[in-house]
Each structure stands twice: as C-alpha cells, then as structure tokens.
Design a protein around this motif. Structure first.
Motif, PDB file in Angstrom:
ATOM      1  N   LEU A   7       0.846  -1.188   0.000  1.00  0.00           N
ATOM      2  CA  LEU A   7       0.000   0.000   0.000  1.00  0.00           C
ATOM      3  C   LEU A   7       0.885   1.243   0.000  1.00  0.00           C
ATOM      4  O   LEU A   7       2.030   1.199   0.461  1.00  0.00           O
ATOM      5  N   HIS A   9       3.070   4.363   0.732  1.00  0.00           N
ATOM      6  CA  HIS A   9       3.783   4.892   1.891  1.00  0.00           C
ATOM      7  C   HIS A   9       4.443   6.175   1.422  1.00  0.00           C
ATOM      8  O   HIS A   9       5.160   6.170   0.412  1.00  0.00           O
ATOM      9  N   GLU A  99       1.078  -3.137   4.557  1.00  0.00           N
ATOM     10  CA  GLU A  99       1.190  -1.704   4.778  1.00  0.00           C
ATOM     11  C   GLU A  99       2.423  -1.459   5.631  1.00  0.00           C
ATOM     12  O   GLU A  99       2.617  -2.133   6.650  1.00  0.00           O
TER      13      GLU A  99
END
Length: 112
Positions: A7, A9, A99
C-alpha cells in the motif's frame, strides 16, 4: 510466484507497488530486492522493530511467529493484530497485501 501488494507509503513507496516473491523469501528481502528501502537496522536478525509491517491480506499464509518476534512487536510503533516483522515473515504460496507504518522507533535512519 506470490504477489506482494504494498500500500502507498509517503516516503518509501508513494504510489504503492506490486512485486513478486519466491516462496521461502522474507517479506523484507522481497521489498529490498525490488527497490523498496524498508528500514532494517538490525540487518534482519530480529533484534529491532524497524521492518515492522501490517499484513492486510494473507496473514494466515505466513509462517508462525516465534517468541522473540512476538516480544519485539510489543515495542513497534502502530502495532496491530496483523503486525509482523518483515524480516521474520516468510512468504508462502498466497498473495499478500502489506502496509508499511508511517513511523518506526528508529531515531537515526540507517543507509542500507
């Protein structure tokens, strides 16, 4: 080969990414091999928490945590039930969504 979807960042992977990883590879190794410079201050020896990730999908497919990893995760910033140290999380046959937390407890970022 399994796909690891990262995801977005803000610093390490602003657009997010999808990479492949051979089964038996740690999530940390896969990220580094694909140009995503996740922190790993202890050189992947399970002595810090700088490579902490949250596994949003595929958590059950990873190897079981040992006691050392469980103890270290208690010190990780942003700990969640599906948190792992990416240096200890070994990819199996299933795809993952991870994540990378916004912060780590590392006060001085290393240049690895």
């Amino acid at each position: 080969m399994p796909i690891i979807k990262i995801l977005p960042h803000q610093e390490l992977c602003p657009q997010g990414a999808s990479i492949t990883a051979a089964p038996g590879t740690s999530v940390c190794e896969a990220l580094l091999e694909n140009g995503i410079a996740i922190e790993h201050a202890c050189d992947m020896s399970a002595a810090c928490t700088t490579c902490h990730v949250v596994v949003r999908q595929g958590f059950a497919s990873l190897n079981e945590m040992d006691e050392t990893e469980e103890d270290l995760l208690d010190r990780a910033w942003g700990l969640e039930p599906d948190s792992r140290l990416s240096c200890q999380a070994i990819v199996a046959q299933k795809d993952l969504v991870i994540e990378i937390p916004k912060y780590t407890i590392n006060h001085a970022r290393e240049n690895h």
